[in-house]
Design an enzyme around this catalytic site. Sequence first.
Site, PDB file in Angstrom:
ATOM      1  N   CYS A 259      40.521  22.737  14.875  1.00 32.93           N
ATOM      2  CA  CYS A 259      39.832  23.087  13.633  1.00 32.93           C
ATOM      3  C   CYS A 259      38.902  24.275  13.838  1.00 32.93           C
ATOM      4  O   CYS A 259      38.471  24.898  12.873  1.00 32.93           O
ATOM      5  CB  CYS A 259      39.055  21.893  13.092  1.00 32.93           C
ATOM      6  SG  CYS A 259      37.603  21.504  14.078  1.00 32.93           S
TER       7      CYS A 259
ATOM      8  N   CYS B 118      33.875  23.884  16.483  1.00 37.00           N
ATOM      9  CA  CYS B 118      33.003  23.992  17.657  1.00 37.00           C
ATOM     10  C   CYS B 118      32.784  25.461  17.986  1.00 37.00           C
ATOM     11  O   CYS B 118      31.670  25.902  18.254  1.00 37.00           O
ATOM     12  CB  CYS B 118      33.614  23.269  18.855  1.00 37.00           C
ATOM     13  SG  CYS B 118      35.297  23.814  19.236  1.00 37.00           S
TER      14      CYS B 118
ATOM     15  N   CYS C 234       3.622   2.365  -2.514  1.00 32.60           N
ATOM     16  CA  CYS C 234       4.353   2.995  -3.604  1.00 32.60           C
ATOM     17  C   CYS C 234       3.771   4.377  -3.945  1.00 32.60           C
ATOM     18  O   CYS C 234       2.600   4.498  -4.262  1.00 32.60           O
ATOM     19  CB  CYS C 234       4.279   2.075  -4.801  1.00 32.60           C
ATOM     20  SG  CYS C 234       5.457   2.493  -6.036  1.00 32.60           S
TER      21      CYS C 234
ATOM     22  N   CYS D 279      32.324  18.487  15.839  1.00 33.95           N
ATOM     23  CA  CYS D 279      33.739  18.161  16.077  1.00 33.95           C
ATOM     24  C   CYS D 279      34.135  16.932  15.258  1.00 33.95           C
ATOM     25  O   CYS D 279      33.499  15.889  15.359  1.00 33.95           O
ATOM     26  CB  CYS D 279      33.992  17.889  17.555  1.00 33.95           C
ATOM     27  SG  CYS D 279      35.712  17.444  17.886  1.00 33.95           S
TER      28      CYS D 279
ATOM     29  N   PHE E 249       0.841  -1.192   0.000  1.00 29.29           N
ATOM     30  CA  PHE E 249       0.000   0.000   0.000  1.00 29.29           C
ATOM     31  C   PHE E 249       0.882   1.249   0.000  1.00 29.29           C
ATOM     32  O   PHE E 249       0.470   2.300   0.454  1.00 29.29           O
ATOM     33  CB  PHE E 249      -0.868   0.045   1.276  1.00 29.29           C
ATOM     34  CG  PHE E 249      -1.889  -1.044   1.363  1.00 29.29           C
ATOM     35  CD1 PHE E 249      -2.386  -1.663   0.214  1.00 29.29           C
ATOM     36  CD2 PHE E 249      -2.381  -1.448   2.599  1.00 29.29           C
ATOM     37  CE1 PHE E 249      -3.345  -2.669   0.313  1.00 29.29           C
ATOM     38  CE2 PHE E 249      -3.332  -2.437   2.699  1.00 29.29           C
ATOM     39  CZ  PHE E 249      -3.818  -3.064   1.554  1.00 29.29           C
TER      40      PHE E 249
ATOM     41  N   ASN F  59       7.681   2.230   3.365  1.00 28.01           N
ATOM     42  CA  ASN F  59       7.886   2.229   1.932  1.00 28.01           C
ATOM     43  C   ASN F  59       8.536   3.572   1.588  1.00 28.01           C
ATOM     44  O   ASN F  59       8.892   4.340   2.476  1.00 28.01           O
ATOM     45  CB  ASN F  59       6.550   2.022   1.207  1.00 28.01           C
ATOM     46  CG  ASN F  59       6.775   1.357  -0.154  1.00 28.01           C
ATOM     47  OD1 ASN F  59       7.687   1.732  -0.889  1.00 28.01           O
ATOM     48  ND2 ASN F  59       5.954   0.374  -0.485  1.00 28.01           N
TER      49      ASN F  59
HETATM   50  C1  FMN Z   1      13.962   0.691  -7.341  1.00 27.94           C
HETATM   51  C2  FMN Z   1      12.998   0.386  -6.226  1.00 27.94           C
HETATM   52  C3  FMN Z   1      11.848  -0.299  -6.479  1.00 27.94           C
HETATM   53  C4  FMN Z   1      10.980  -0.599  -5.449  1.00 27.94           C
HETATM   54  N1  FMN Z   1       9.892  -1.335  -5.720  1.00 27.94           N
HETATM   55  C5  FMN Z   1       9.068  -1.696  -4.706  1.00 27.94           C
HETATM   56  C6  FMN Z   1       7.987  -2.565  -4.923  1.00 27.94           C
HETATM   57  O1  FMN Z   1       7.761  -3.030  -6.033  1.00 27.94           O
HETATM   58  N2  FMN Z   1       7.191  -2.893  -3.891  1.00 27.94           N
HETATM   59  C7  FMN Z   1       7.403  -2.423  -2.627  1.00 27.94           C
HETATM   60  O2  FMN Z   1       6.660  -2.767  -1.720  1.00 27.94           O
HETATM   61  N3  FMN Z   1       8.448  -1.605  -2.369  1.00 27.94           N
HETATM   62  C8  FMN Z   1       9.280  -1.240  -3.381  1.00 27.94           C
HETATM   63  N4  FMN Z   1      10.372  -0.438  -3.111  1.00 27.94           N
HETATM   64  C9  FMN Z   1      10.579   0.051  -1.733  1.00 27.94           C
HETATM   65  C10 FMN Z   1      11.535  -0.853  -0.945  1.00 27.94           C
HETATM   66  O3  FMN Z   1      11.005  -2.131  -0.792  1.00 27.94           O
HETATM   67  C11 FMN Z   1      11.834  -0.297   0.438  1.00 27.94           C
HETATM   68  O4  FMN Z   1      10.628  -0.174   1.150  1.00 27.94           O
HETATM   69  C12 FMN Z   1      12.494   1.057   0.413  1.00 27.94           C
HETATM   70  O5  FMN Z   1      13.444   1.095  -0.633  1.00 27.94           O
HETATM   71  C13 FMN Z   1      13.171   1.423   1.730  1.00 27.94           C
HETATM   72  O6  FMN Z   1      14.258   0.598   2.051  1.00 27.94           O
HETATM   73  P1  FMN Z   1      15.807   1.001   1.788  1.00 27.94           P
HETATM   74  O7  FMN Z   1      16.031   2.311   2.444  1.00 27.94           O
HETATM   75  O8  FMN Z   1      16.607  -0.134   2.345  1.00 27.94           O
HETATM   76  O9  FMN Z   1      15.956   1.110   0.306  1.00 27.94           O
HETATM   77  C14 FMN Z   1      11.245  -0.156  -4.142  1.00 27.94           C
HETATM   78  C15 FMN Z   1      12.414   0.545  -3.888  1.00 27.94           C
HETATM   79  C16 FMN Z   1      13.288   0.809  -4.920  1.00 27.94           C
HETATM   80  C17 FMN Z   1      14.562   1.539  -4.641  1.00 27.94           C
HETATM   81  S1  SF4 Z   2      37.183  20.612  20.133  1.00 27.67           S
HETATM   82 FE1  SF4 Z   2      36.781  19.518  18.233  1.00 27.67          FE
HETATM   83  S2  SF4 Z   2      35.639  20.999  16.998  1.00 27.67           S
HETATM   84 FE2  SF4 Z   2      36.608  22.171  18.643  1.00 27.67          FE
HETATM   85  S3  SF4 Z   2      38.550  22.870  17.777  1.00 27.67           S
HETATM   86 FE3  SF4 Z   2      38.960  20.957  18.857  1.00 27.67          FE
HETATM   87  S4  SF4 Z   2      38.799  19.393  17.263  1.00 27.67           S
HETATM   88 FE4  SF4 Z   2      37.805  21.216  16.471  1.00 27.67          FE
END
Ligand code: FMN
Ligand code: SF4
Lengths: 448, 424
Positions: free
Chosen positions: B348, B351, B137, B391, B135, B202
């Site tokens: 650096c 901070c 996409c 940091c 549900f 999703n």
């Molecule tokens: C190219 C692509 C195609 C996808 N197709 C589907 C799908 O057909 N059905 C579905 O439920 N989710 C689909 N998803 C969603 C993934 O299953 C998943 O929920 C989402 O990518 C989050 O996980 P991730 O951050 O590990 O990628 C798709 C994701 C990608 C990147």
């Molecule tokens: S404390 Fe961390 S962020 Fe601050 S000057 Fe030192 S290294 Fe840089």
Amino acid sequence: MSESSGIAAGRLSAVDVAANFTDVKDPLDRRRALIEASRCYFCYDAPCMEACPTGIDIPNFIRKIATDNVRASAVNILEENIFGGACARVCPTEILCEEACVRMTQESKPVQIGALQRYATDWLMAREGQPFERGEPTGKHVAVVGAGPAGLACAHRLAMLGHEVTVYEARERAGGLNEYGIAAYKVPGGFAQSEVDFITGIGGITVECGKALGRDVTLAALRRDHDAVFLGCGLAGVRALGDEGESLSGVVNAVDFIAALRQADDLTTLPVGRRVVVIGGGNTAIDVAVQSKRLGAEDVTLVYRRGADDMSATWHEQEFAQQNGVRLKLWARPVRILGTGGKVTGVEFEYTRRGADGTLAGTGETFTIEADQVFKAIGQMLVPDPLVEGGNQVLALDGGKIVIDDDRATSLRGVFAGGDCVATGEDLTVQAVQDGKVAAHAIDRFLR
Amino acid sequence: MADLRCEIGGIKSPNPFWLASAPPTDKEYNVVRALRAGWGGVVWKTLGLDPPVVNVSSRYGTLTVDGQRMTGFNNIELITDRPLEVNLREIKQVKRDWPDRAIVVSLMVPCEEPCWETILKQVEETGADGVELNFGCPHGMSERGMGSAVGQVPEYVEMVARWCKKHSRMPVLVKLTPNVSSILGPARAAVAGTADGVSLINTINSIASVDLDVMAPTPTVDGKGAHGGYCGPAVKPIALAMVAEIDRDPECRNIPISGIGGVSNWRDAAEFIALGSTTVQVCTAAMHYGFKIVDDMITGLNDWMDVKGYRTIEDFRGLATRNYVNWQDLNMNYEIVARIDQDLCIKCGLCHVACEDTSHQSIAAMRVDGARRYEVVESECVGCNLCMHVCPVDGCITMHRVDENKPYVTWKDDPRNPMRQAAE
Ligand SMILES: Cc1cc2nc3c(=O)[nH]c(=O)nc-3n(C[C@H](O)[C@H](O)[C@H](O)COP(=O)(O)O)c2cc1C
Ligand code: SF4
Ligand SMILES: Cc1cc2nc3c(=O)[nH]c(=O)nc-3n(C[C@H](O)[C@H](O)[C@H](O)COP(=O)(O)OP(=O)(O)OC[C@H]3O[C@@H](n4cnc5c(N)ncnc54)[C@H](O)[C@@H]3O)c2cc1C
Ligand code: SF4
Ligand code: SF4
């Protein structure tokens, strides 16, 4: 004696020589530049910036590389250092910006600032001319002596500030040591000349080559005919060992050899010894040693009278020489240059050590290194003759350098100086550029 | 050796690492490679009714951060574009060859009971372990009245879940879309529809970037771009919040959760489990690096559990949900300040500038004998943590408690609260 002994050209094939004298550093492509740029933390009050003699806003230019804002990055560099391209190639970053990089403290691996600087400046130089505009003409005319980094950096900034500039250069070509001194593999492909054209492209700068101060023009005339004078004449003289063997054939000033190398159209025609001895411990010594090795010399020994830490060549340069097969021999000083039939055959050295009071002392023990070529690289010095008028030294000198104040003003009103001929810091390209830039602003204030 | 076996809504799996329904699970070929690599289960790429959908090219857009590719990932693909019969045949074969793995089949058909009834029967014949109702996409299918168009209406979610339970013996997981104002609406609907579990999230409705030359959203298809579904590491925080919301909601009655969204390594998985998930599902990380990453997930989770003394997934599942409270239940008396370890500090200045420019001016920039030194001005520090986050040196800035263990007082009881009910 085999055929290859003595001093001969063509020790290596044209292919090998070409490979030995191409770019010693592999320039970063976009992908690598982005990765490297992303290593920069964008420090506040960045230590690297403080360590750059020209004060380039390093975090800013690196961030712009990371965002593909490369033109603006290059402008950041060039606005502080118009020789940003050369400096990216020749700066000993290991004792400047990169030594100070906080990544050095953190992981002994600094951000490659020099390489990134090169990426940005190359990008701009490949696409367009120098990016600054000539200032509104002021009607003032400044004479610059010497078309090296100091002189041209000064001229460029003066042009930006609206002044007309004439540069008097003794040599046939502009560029100073960028053209005649820097190791060939650091600035291959005619880089020095294209950078000179890039810089003078701002307009309002006339470079008169073949015009030497003291020979073709006098300081008095320059002061009379111009509103101000900048001296950036470098160190045109060479120190001598003071040994009668110096007149033997095969004993050469390193800087002369390097100049000939830099001007040679075909490096296979440049003669080099089979067994080479280099005397000295600075940039010049390292460069002549490595370049003779890369020309095909069989044995190259660099002899320095003190220890590695005392050498003015950086640790990186020393390592580089060793990687190139140069033997570094420390704690020994030349006693006598040996020769037969008017030709050099070797050098007799005496071992040295640090005496109780820190001064150098000979141990009395000697050894000899055979050589058919000996390079003297014990330092360059100011030639003061052009600064003598009517038998009087017209400029204050100290320790063989022109005395200046923070503004780079000499003891003579309206005469400024910078680069190797003054003592602002190390004798480095980047320092010369900073001197020229600072002097230009001081001259501008002087003229307004 | 920890025991990584788990069971969600009756579906057994040798480990909690599943591949999410997506291209990695679109064919027997890919799925077998995954199972061989060690994945505990797969949710087969969503099946629909024939004729199969047709996809466009290109299909993916990405967010690159500081050179790290695929930090965020966006797609405009639809459900499987292969004939139903081919998919069913392959699912059957895979389940026969890999009986110990969880083989779940994702489904998306029009919102009519007979459509669901038919396809459920067909799936049941494959021997699959369960179904997951897509549900979620946000693109392409929702325009056809499926996917998130259904998932956004709790009544439809409940209705379809109920049909599925009615027409099948198989466990039913409902995959939730994050493209809603509160995840609890569809989650409670799934519970009401007697689903055996929920999977989330999703993908999130997105435009990955704009191609400034073409002047169109990416990925561009012949000069135009459509909104797509966003996933990858960048969505993990959103997914965690939604998972936690469901896990702590009494009305969701501890419905089993398969956590999804940016899971890239064992630590991400442990976080999802700590917030109540029983299994996790992975898509982007696999599409970035291939199936071998599961090795790090399995060994990493196992070793971490051993160190912590957790023997099973159930031992630590949901432990962090207990500490997931609303803002008004936080301790107003808790006070921390930043401390800088000067030996670790690399100077650096980040901070300082972060605090100086954007926060409370409580890190002083100094020079001591010319050397940079950054020092916390404790009296000004509000304990916001910003410096610690910027940091670049791990462990250099730490936060220290300075309230001397004052009693736990929430906003409700805080004297500074003008709305506070009188204590007496
Ligand atoms: C190219 C692509 C195609 C996808 N197709 C589907 C799908 O057909 N059905 C579905 O439920 N989710 C689909 N998803 C969603 C993934 O299953 C998943 O929920 C989402 O990518 C989050 O996980 P991730 O951050 O590990 O990628 C798709 C994701 C990608 C990147
Ligand atoms: S404390 Fe961390 S962020 Fe601050 S000057 Fe030192 S290294 Fe840089
Ligand atoms: C062999 C060698 C290698 C080096 N390598 C490096 C390196 O890798 N990195 C680095 O940072 N630095 C290096 N240096 C140092 C660097 O080259 C100098 O610090 C820098 O060039 C100084 O710039 P300048 O303008 O002061 O002098 P120069 O570059 O010497 O320019 C002076 C110019 O003035 C001209 N001139 C001299 N006398 C007169 C006169 N009487 N009339 C008119 N013109 C005159 C000269 O012909 C010359 O063109 C090296 C130096 C040498 C010798
Ligand atoms: S000019 Fe030289 S010292 Fe300055 S930033 Fe560039 S490479 Fe470093
Ligand atoms: S010190 Fe290093 S990390 Fe910091 S701004 Fe300079 S280059 Fe970047």
